[in-house]
Scaffold this active site. Structure first.
Site, PDB file in Angstrom:
ATOM      1  N   GLU A 182       0.820  -1.194   0.000  1.00 37.22           N
ATOM      2  CA  GLU A 182       0.000   0.000   0.000  1.00 37.22           C
ATOM      3  C   GLU A 182       0.851   1.239   0.000  1.00 37.22           C
ATOM      4  O   GLU A 182       1.837   1.324   0.730  1.00 37.22           O
ATOM      5  CB  GLU A 182      -0.859   0.025   1.250  1.00 37.22           C
ATOM      6  CG  GLU A 182      -2.151  -0.620   0.972  1.00 37.22           C
ATOM      7  CD  GLU A 182      -2.556  -1.503   2.093  1.00 37.22           C
ATOM      8  OE1 GLU A 182      -2.184  -1.214   3.232  1.00 37.22           O
ATOM      9  OE2 GLU A 182      -3.249  -2.487   1.813  1.00 37.22           O
ATOM     10  N   HIS A 201      -1.685  -6.750  11.612  1.00 34.64           N
ATOM     11  CA  HIS A 201      -2.646  -7.724  11.105  1.00 34.64           C
ATOM     12  C   HIS A 201      -2.472  -9.105  11.724  1.00 34.64           C
ATOM     13  O   HIS A 201      -2.227 -10.078  11.003  1.00 34.64           O
ATOM     14  CB  HIS A 201      -2.512  -7.858   9.584  1.00 34.64           C
ATOM     15  CG  HIS A 201      -2.777  -6.604   8.816  1.00 34.64           C
ATOM     16  ND1 HIS A 201      -2.451  -6.453   7.481  1.00 34.64           N
ATOM     17  CD2 HIS A 201      -3.372  -5.434   9.180  1.00 34.64           C
ATOM     18  CE1 HIS A 201      -2.821  -5.259   7.057  1.00 34.64           C
ATOM     19  NE2 HIS A 201      -3.363  -4.604   8.076  1.00 34.64           N
ATOM     20  N   ASN A 249      -5.405  -6.569   3.271  1.00 36.21           N
ATOM     21  CA  ASN A 249      -5.801  -6.175   4.630  1.00 36.21           C
ATOM     22  C   ASN A 249      -6.964  -7.054   5.095  1.00 36.21           C
ATOM     23  O   ASN A 249      -7.840  -7.386   4.305  1.00 36.21           O
ATOM     24  CB  ASN A 249      -6.231  -4.718   4.645  1.00 36.21           C
ATOM     25  CG  ASN A 249      -5.299  -3.849   3.836  1.00 36.21           C
ATOM     26  OD1 ASN A 249      -5.143  -4.062   2.648  1.00 36.21           O
ATOM     27  ND2 ASN A 249      -4.677  -2.905   4.469  1.00 36.21           N
TER      28      ASN A 249
END
Ligand code: FAE
Length: 491
Positions: free
Chosen positions: A347, A432, A470
């Site tokens: 990202e 995450h 994600n």
């Protein structure tokens, strides 16, 4: 109580809403605060540029993911408080998590990404992709309010110059880039830019909460949960034990004050208990309950299969003719997809310092074989994770498949001043956490824990360490799938 839910993040909110809609009364227990009352500055949350006690869970010093800037450490002293972001330290890795009613949705970047269908078999091999892509991903995206930035505004606004530079450089090196959906209210952001509403993403809000524009669970599932009239939420209560009793389970919890002391210990009995304390929270509870004899029949899979979604960060130093802009929105919108060739999805992230940095900054999600395991240490009375820092090397290699190429093409270099002194890779952390109670191993194929009818796992701990993108859309969609089956079959 018919149903008790431990945790109020994505999995917990899906479980509570669907149970309540099916006519079941639910009690949600949340160790963090309610985050519904403004502080002295009139705001509920602090900004990234001036973190205060609200920003961190029981720390006396901030632990910012970017620890340094231009050679200087930027962490500062704060009062110890039950703040919104937990930087939980294990051997070899710091795991960032949200604390409060709304869980990770309070602190996260709001990137709402559905993995490409061809990757799904590698993410959740025992789940039917047709039902996920036809029913549950669409349901999750609708409930969460996932949407895309207006492309015209993206092309023109100063606030996304950093992303346009990231896109240009990715394209020049031949990488496919994608716009990624987010749960930010884009109309609101355009009004922020126009100066007609209080600024949120355009005022450095992220990580420590967003006061306005981000559609966290506080704006999506939670109002619907409250509207059912069937759900009680207890913030500042931390579950410590779950034990079988006649007709269900006794759940023991500690009530906390805002400096983290236990002020009361309480017990409630519930027919069904849903573990939704997040990958780390659920894993820690399950290994403790199995080892201490509260739930000895949990199988040997609990605590296993934990992964970091291959998170690694880096920055690149651009030439003076490629400025990324002093004004940067905190919400990323672009990804560089090199998953098939290099095992990385990166990202283009902001670096919202308020000054021109000439830096491009990235969070990569990478393919990595390494999985950790939680276990209970009886001597310390704590759950431990056996992660090793060296395990990030595969993630760094995957990220290099993108950024070495861009650097070669652009004639640029990595920044070495963001994660320490002369340190290129932000490889000390994850945002995450996934796994620890893997679907179809620690549980059946819908999250029922083996050995204990009426106990369920319904959060990120079901997912075996990676979602290729994600994770929160996948966590939500899987929870929607599982609770539908549980309500239809068990209730
Ligand atoms: P989670 O949301 O963590 O909720 C668990 C809840 O349980 C928390 O509120 C805990 O306080 C609570 N809890 C834990 N233990 C106990 C206990 N013993 N008793 C009572 N309560 C307890 O779980 N994901 C994306 O998809 N896109 C992004 O842009 C993104 N950005 C992120 C940025 C940051 C800084 C962070 C930290 C995470 C980010 N994530 C992002 C990850 C995402 O927020 C995370 O995967 C989900 O929140 C996990 O959902 P769960 O329902 O598993």
């Amino acid at each position: 109580m018919p149903a008790l839910v431990i945790g109020t993040g994505y999995g917990g909110c899906v479980a509570a809403l669907r149970l309540a809609q099916a006519g079941v009364d639910v009690h949600m227990i949340e160790m963090g605060m309610a985050w519904d009352t403004p502080g002295a500055d009139g705001k509920i949350f602090a900004t990234t540029t001036s973190p205060d006690q609200r920003s961190y869970w029981l720390r006396t010093k901030t632990k910012q993911p970017l620890s340094n800037f231009l050679g200087f450490p930027i962490d500062r002293t704060i009062p110890r408080y039950t703040g919104v972001l937990d930087a939980e330290e294990f051997a070899g890795i710091t795991v960032y998590q949200g604390r409060g009613v709304g869980g990770g949705s309070l602190v996260n970047g709001g990137m709402a990404v559905t993995p490409r269908r061809e990757y799904f078999g590698g993410i959740l091999p025992t789940v039917n992709p047709d039902e996920m892509y036809d029913v549950y991903y669409p349901r999750a995206n609708t409930e969460l309010g996932a949407n895309l930035i207006d492309p015209e505004w993206f092309e023109t606004t100063d606030w996304y110059q950093f992303a346009r530079v990231g896109r240009k450089q990715a394209q020049r090196s031949g990488f496919p880039f994608v716009f990624v959906p987010t749960v930010y209210d884009w109309d609101y952001m355009e009004q922020e830019a126009a100066g007609t509403v209080p600024k949120s993403a355009l005022a450095g809000e992220i990580l420590y909460g967003n006061n306005y524009g981000k559609k966290s669970l506080q704006k999506t599932y939670l109002p619907k949960i409250r509207a059912t009239g069937r759900v009680t939420i207890s913030p500042l209560h931390r579950v410590t034990t779950v034990e079988p009793t006649s007709g269900g389970y006794t759940v023991t919890m500690e009530q906390l004050n805002t400096t983290g002391d236990t002020v009361a210990t309480k017990q409630v009995t519930a027919a069904r208990v849903f573990f939704a304390a997040g990958s780390v929270g659920t894993s820690k509870l399950l290994v403790k309950l199995k080892s201490t004899g509260a739930l000895p029949n949990l199988n040997g899979e609990v605590g296993k299969g934990w992964g970091d979604n291959g998170n690694v960060m880096c920055g690149r130093a651009n030439h003076m003719w490629d400025p990324t802009g002093p004004s940067q929105s905190t919400i990323p919108t672009l990804g560089i997809d090199n998953w098939v060739n290099g095992g990385a999805f990166a990202e283009v992230a902001p670096l919202p310092t308020g000054i021109e940095t000439y830096a491009s900054f990235y969070l990569s999600i990478t393919k990595t074989p390494n999985r950790g395991e939680f276990s209970w240490n009886a001597a310390t009375g704590k759950a431990e994770l056996n992660w090793q820092t060296a395990w990030k090397q595969t993630s760094i290699d995957a990220a290099k498949s993108i950024f070495d190429k861009i650097n070669a093409k652009e004639g640029t270099i990595y920044r070495t001043d963001l994660f320490g002194v002369y340190k290129v890779w932000g490889d000390q952390l994850t945002y995450h956490p996934l796994g620890g109670a893997i679907l179809n191993r620690a549980t059946d194929n819908y999250g029922r824990l083996h050995g204990y009818p009426g106990l369920y796992v319904i959060d990120g701990s079901l997912i075996p360490g990676s979602t290729a993108v994600n994770p929160f859309v996948t966590i939500t969609a899987l929870a929607e799938r599982n609770i539908e089956n549980i309500i239809a079959t068990d209730l």
